[in-house]
Design an enzyme around this catalytic site. Structure first.
Site, PDB file in Angstrom:
ATOM      1  N   LYS A 202       0.879  -1.172   0.000  1.00  0.00           N
ATOM      2  CA  LYS A 202       0.000   0.000   0.000  1.00  0.00           C
ATOM      3  C   LYS A 202       0.912   1.215   0.000  1.00  0.00           C
ATOM      4  O   LYS A 202       1.932   1.220   0.707  1.00  0.00           O
ATOM      5  CB  LYS A 202      -0.848  -0.012   1.268  1.00  0.00           C
ATOM      6  CG  LYS A 202      -1.799   1.169   1.431  1.00  0.00           C
ATOM      7  CD  LYS A 202      -2.426   1.102   2.839  1.00  0.00           C
ATOM      8  CE  LYS A 202      -3.500   2.136   3.056  1.00  0.00           C
ATOM      9  NZ  LYS A 202      -3.852   2.235   4.501  1.00  0.00           N
ATOM     10  N   HIS A 221      -6.377   1.783  14.305  1.00  0.00           N
ATOM     11  CA  HIS A 221      -6.696   0.423  13.838  1.00  0.00           C
ATOM     12  C   HIS A 221      -5.555  -0.516  14.206  1.00  0.00           C
ATOM     13  O   HIS A 221      -4.460  -0.069  14.539  1.00  0.00           O
ATOM     14  CB  HIS A 221      -6.877   0.414  12.315  1.00  0.00           C
ATOM     15  CG  HIS A 221      -5.591   0.672  11.582  1.00  0.00           C
ATOM     16  ND1 HIS A 221      -5.030   1.926  11.466  1.00  0.00           N
ATOM     17  CD2 HIS A 221      -4.732  -0.172  10.967  1.00  0.00           C
ATOM     18  CE1 HIS A 221      -3.892   1.850  10.808  1.00  0.00           C
ATOM     19  NE2 HIS A 221      -3.674   0.586  10.500  1.00  0.00           N
ATOM     20  N   ASP A 223      -3.566  -3.869  12.254  1.00  0.00           N
ATOM     21  CA  ASP A 223      -3.482  -4.440  10.904  1.00  0.00           C
ATOM     22  C   ASP A 223      -4.030  -5.867  10.919  1.00  0.00           C
ATOM     23  O   ASP A 223      -3.787  -6.624  11.851  1.00  0.00           O
ATOM     24  CB  ASP A 223      -2.036  -4.435  10.409  1.00  0.00           C
ATOM     25  CG  ASP A 223      -1.529  -3.020  10.113  1.00  0.00           C
ATOM     26  OD1 ASP A 223      -2.303  -2.051  10.226  1.00  0.00           O
ATOM     27  OD2 ASP A 223      -0.337  -2.892   9.756  1.00  0.00           O
ATOM     28  N   HIS A 277      -2.669   1.559  16.198  1.00  0.00           N
ATOM     29  CA  HIS A 277      -1.873   2.681  15.701  1.00  0.00           C
ATOM     30  C   HIS A 277      -2.715   3.577  14.800  1.00  0.00           C
ATOM     31  O   HIS A 277      -3.804   3.184  14.367  1.00  0.00           O
ATOM     32  CB  HIS A 277      -0.605   2.181  14.997  1.00  0.00           C
ATOM     33  CG  HIS A 277      -0.872   1.213  13.872  1.00  0.00           C
ATOM     34  ND1 HIS A 277      -1.156  -0.121  14.090  1.00  0.00           N
ATOM     35  CD2 HIS A 277      -0.903   1.379  12.528  1.00  0.00           C
ATOM     36  CE1 HIS A 277      -1.343  -0.717  12.931  1.00  0.00           C
ATOM     37  NE2 HIS A 277      -1.204   0.170  11.960  1.00  0.00           N
TER      38      HIS A 277
END
Ligand code: OGA
Ligand code: NI
Length: 335
Positions: A202, A221, A223, A277
């Protein structure tokens, strides 16, 4: 359907000196209010070239257990390989808007790949100050070159060179993490799909923002991946949540930021932690980052590893296919 990109919004916001209301966070999310400054508990920095394997294993396992995030230096990826990855990504985002839109994620596509802006609004209808480009970089059978920019012309070479180097780092990381759980060196990598493990790149593009005190880049969020390996540019922005506060993760030139993702937390039955994070944005400078999400193949079921569970340590997580896990997470359905 025309989607307004944050890069375009940022341009007009600059002249107006203010941002649209959907980017203004409530007080409980505003970076200016919720970031703790002064006290600075830095995540571990680990020398990946340490010839003492036991010591490296211990440091990585402890960081994964206590922090869920760490930086590695002396990882062996040549500086020019990382610089080239960054340069071609910067060149892509500098292209005229129409040219970037050639790579836009098709509206009906089920895959995440392509250029885009998150359409789904977050809690309280807020939007993130970031555009992105997603495409897989490994294994070759998983790659869709239609999402790899043809401009700049060296985009493909730069990404292939990075993918090649990154595989070495990923394999070594899985090896140390596996031994850190008391398993054989190859076991953890096998349990996330072995050679079918997917490398999803990404690129995050966070344009300058006239009100960095009010907006957020990527919202809080964890991962979904097994592991995420991230290259940032020099603009500070990554934050980690710990002890009820948000802290800046210090930018270290040439380091890679390693995140433990949800799938490793699950496989390790909670020994390794997937950490919360988010990112902040900058008033004058564009921040960019290049996370690569190391993901199990969609159909592979992931659950706590049988060798790690016992009567005293019962499974804390359900076993489910990775695609089902992703579906629940994206649709905010309990796992
Ligand atoms: C992400 C992410 C952090 C960053 O894209 O999942 O956490 O530093 N990015 O951009
Ligand atoms: Ni993330």
């Amino acid at each position: 359907m025309d989607v307004e990109r944050v890069q375009t919004i940022a341009f007009s916001s600059m002249t107006e000196g203010r941002i649209p209301p959907e980017f203004i966070r409530s007080e409980k999310e505003r970076p200016a209010i919720t970031t703790l400054h002064g006290y600075d508990p830095q995540i571990p920095t680990i020398d990946f070239s340490d010839p003492d394997e036991d010591s490296l294993t211990r440091l990585i396992a402890e960081a994964s257990r206590d922090w869920g995030m760490f930086q590695i230096v002396n990882h062996g990826i040549p500086t020019h390989v990382i610089n080239n990855l960054q340069k071609v990504g910067e060149d892509f985002f500098a292209l005229p808007q129409e040219e970037k839109e050639l790579y836009a994620k098709p509206p009906d596509s089920k895959s995440i790949e392509g250029y885009g802006t998150r359409l789904q609004k977050e809690e309280e209808g807020k939007k993130a100050w970031v555009d992105h480009l997603f495409h897989k970089i490994w294994p070759p059978s998983a790659i869709n070159y239609q999402f790899w920019p043809k401009n700049p012309p060296s985009y493909r070479d730069a990404n292939e060179a990075y993918a090649k180097c990154l595989r070495g780092v990923a394999d070594k990381l899985f090896g140390r993490l596996s031994v850190g759980l008391g398993l054989g060196e190859k076991e953890l990598r096998e349990s996330v799909g072995g050679d079918e493990l997917t490398y999803l790149l990404k690129i995050n593009y966070y344009p300058p923002c006239p009100r960095p005190d009010l907006a957020l880049g990527v919202v809080a969020h964890t991962d979904m991946s097994a592991i995420t390996i991230l290259v940032p540019n020099h603009v500070q922005g990554l934050q980690l949540f710990r002890d009820d506060h948000w802290f800046d993760v210090k930018y270290i030139p040439n380091a890679l930021v390693i995140h433990i993702g949800d799938q490793l937390e699950i496989l390790s039955n909670g020994k390794y932690k997937s950490v919360l994070h988010r990112t902040t944005v900058n008033k004058d400078m564009t921040r960019m980052s290049w996370p690569v999400f190391l993901e199990p193949p969609p159909e592979l079921a992931i659950g706590p590893l049988p060798k790690l569970i016992s009567e005293d340590n019962p499974p804390k997580y359900k076993k489910k296919r990775y695609c089902d896990y992703v579906y629940c997470k994206l649709n905010k359905i309990p796992q």
